[in-house]
Scaffold this motif. Structure first.
Motif, PDB file in Angstrom:
ATOM      1  N   VAL A 223     -14.336 -34.538  46.421  1.00 31.42           N
ATOM      2  CA  VAL A 223     -14.462 -35.306  47.660  1.00 31.42           C
ATOM      3  C   VAL A 223     -14.706 -36.777  47.338  1.00 31.42           C
ATOM      4  O   VAL A 223     -14.053 -37.680  47.880  1.00 31.42           O
ATOM      5  CB  VAL A 223     -15.603 -34.750  48.533  1.00 31.42           C
ATOM      6  CG1 VAL A 223     -15.914 -35.693  49.693  1.00 31.42           C
ATOM      7  CG2 VAL A 223     -15.260 -33.367  49.061  1.00 31.42           C
ATOM      8  N   ALA A 233     -14.766 -33.463  54.232  1.00 27.86           N
ATOM      9  CA  ALA A 233     -15.824 -33.787  53.272  1.00 27.86           C
ATOM     10  C   ALA A 233     -17.126 -33.076  53.628  1.00 27.86           C
ATOM     11  O   ALA A 233     -17.818 -32.536  52.758  1.00 27.86           O
ATOM     12  CB  ALA A 233     -16.041 -35.294  53.223  1.00 27.86           C
ATOM     13  N   ASN A 351      -7.386 -38.001  52.388  1.00 21.04           N
ATOM     14  CA  ASN A 351      -7.675 -36.570  52.450  1.00 21.04           C
ATOM     15  C   ASN A 351      -6.570 -35.735  51.828  1.00 21.04           C
ATOM     16  O   ASN A 351      -6.823 -34.740  51.150  1.00 21.04           O
ATOM     17  CB  ASN A 351      -7.897 -36.141  53.901  1.00 21.04           C
ATOM     18  CG  ASN A 351      -9.177 -36.713  54.484  1.00 21.04           C
ATOM     19  OD1 ASN A 351      -9.967 -37.342  53.790  1.00 21.04           O
ATOM     20  ND2 ASN A 351      -9.387 -36.502  55.771  1.00 21.04           N
TER      21      ASN A 351
END
Length: 383
Positions: A223, A233, A351
């Protein structure tokens, strides 16, 4: 004792370990957008995964440089088409910071309210579409029913159903219509009263849990390494939310209502649970904003601006907790009516990079579950 005979039938080419390169996308039902995944397979197991992006690239950051500060709001509105209001917000906050401008209190609270309603709209889409990608068609109908209720409210106040164009440098386009607050409160209550369908229909479904539990586990170190943010996250135990940790708008006064939802498992199920609980909390925040707006005396909703708006020479950075994660806006001005540079840091772009860590070692069948749990919008990647 009878001797045992073993017979191997039909191994064909599988007797040798051979890699196969498989393209998922850019037009594929499993990619929910124009994304391409280049997978290297050993049988049914993924050895290597490379997200290939850029198929929707429209050069928004370059176009920012040729549009004035009113016009760039339209460009920024559209990259994450599920979070249009929140996209606008980051741009106007950056410009207001450059100008040293204070926004009227009514505008601050109305912005916060609309941002949370937009967050619910975003999350409802994924709460419905993720089970659909795993074979469950029913939840998406419930999700769209609730979205329609909230979209009616957003359309009444702004005129748009998806691209609201309601933020302005210095506040909002106009005040809300008479009686709108009570209709918004009714919409929030109606959606909240029916949200348990996702607990029962999705989280209570053993097939859904079987497809998502312990699948696609994202470690906290990954993350941090990839800059992953938002519900993804927090599903891995990274307890960070700008609304609490660096408050903007009215979030500093909403700390008693704001709840940052986290999980420690880091799997697909944890990410979905974070998304669902965050939806409940966004509805609670919307109610708190409506309460505060009702208590405010009448006042302006925006600042009076010059006909030609120019930001002073310099640079600044503004960031917001968008529904999908952290959005950042780095604005550089040379004192002109257009930005010299406006760099957009979108949540989905960071992401989706984590797929290079999540997919290797998993089965192709689990790829769909992992991909859907990343909750991304392709326009937010390509910008």
């Amino acid at each position: 004792m009878t001797p045992t005979t073993e017979t191997t039938v039909g191994i064909g080419g599988a007797a040798e370990s051979t890699d196969m390169v498989l393209n998922i996308g850019p037009q594929h039902p499993s990619t929910h957008g124009v994304l391409r995944l280049r997978l290297v397979l050993d049988g049914e197991r993924i050895q290597h995964a490379e997200p290939v992006i850029g198929y929707m690239h429209r050069g928004a950051e370059k176009l920012f440089e040729a549009r004035d500060y009113r016009q760039i709001v339209m460009l920024a509105n559209r990259h994450d088409w599920l979070s249009a209001f929140s996209n606008e917000l980051g741009v106007v906050l950056a410009v207001e910071r450059m100008l040293g401008m204070e926004v009227p209190e009514r505008a601050v609270w109305t912005r916060t309210l609309l941002a949370e309603l937009n967050r619910v709209l975003n999350h409802l889409m994924f709460l419905g579409s993720y089970p659909l990608e795993l074979g469950g068609i029913t939840p998406v109908f419930y999700a769209f029913r609730e979205r329609e209720v909230l979209q009616n409210v957003m359309e009444e106040v702004s005129g748009g159903r998806m691209h609201y164009m309601f933020n302005r440098v210095g506040g909002l386009k106009e005040d809300v219509p008479a009686g709108w607050a009570s209709r918004a409160r009714g919409a929030v209550a109606a959606v909240r009263s029916r949200m348990d369908v996702f607990d029962d229909l999705v989280l209570g479904n053993e097939i859904f849990r079987g497809r998502t539990r312990d699948v696609g586990v994202l470690a906290p170190e990954h993350v941090h390494a990839y800059g992953v943010s938002g519900p993804i996250a927090r599903g891995s135990g990274v307890d960070f939310d700008l609304r609490r940790d660096e408050p903007y708008l009215a979030y500093g006064e909403l700390q008693d209502t704001l709840k940052v939802v986290t999980r420690t498992e880091g799997d697909c199920l944890a990410r979905f649970e974070c998304l669902l609980e965050q939806t409940y909390n966004a509805l609670a925040l919307a109610d708190a904003c409506l309460d505060r707006l009702a208590a405010l005396p009448p006042g302006p909703i925006n600042q009076r601006l010059p006909k030609v708006l120019k930001a002073p020479e310099g640079h600044t950075y503004a960031w917001t907790e968008n529904p999908l994660g952290i959005n950042g806006y780095y604005l550089v001005s040379k004192g002109e009516k257009t930005p010299y540079r406006l760099k957009l840091r979108s949540a989905s772009y960071n992401n989706i990079q984590a797929l290079t860590e999540l997919l290797p070692g998993t089965l192709v069948a689990d790829m769909v579950a992992i991909l859907g749990s990343m909750f991304f919008v392709v326009g937010d990647i390509d910008k």
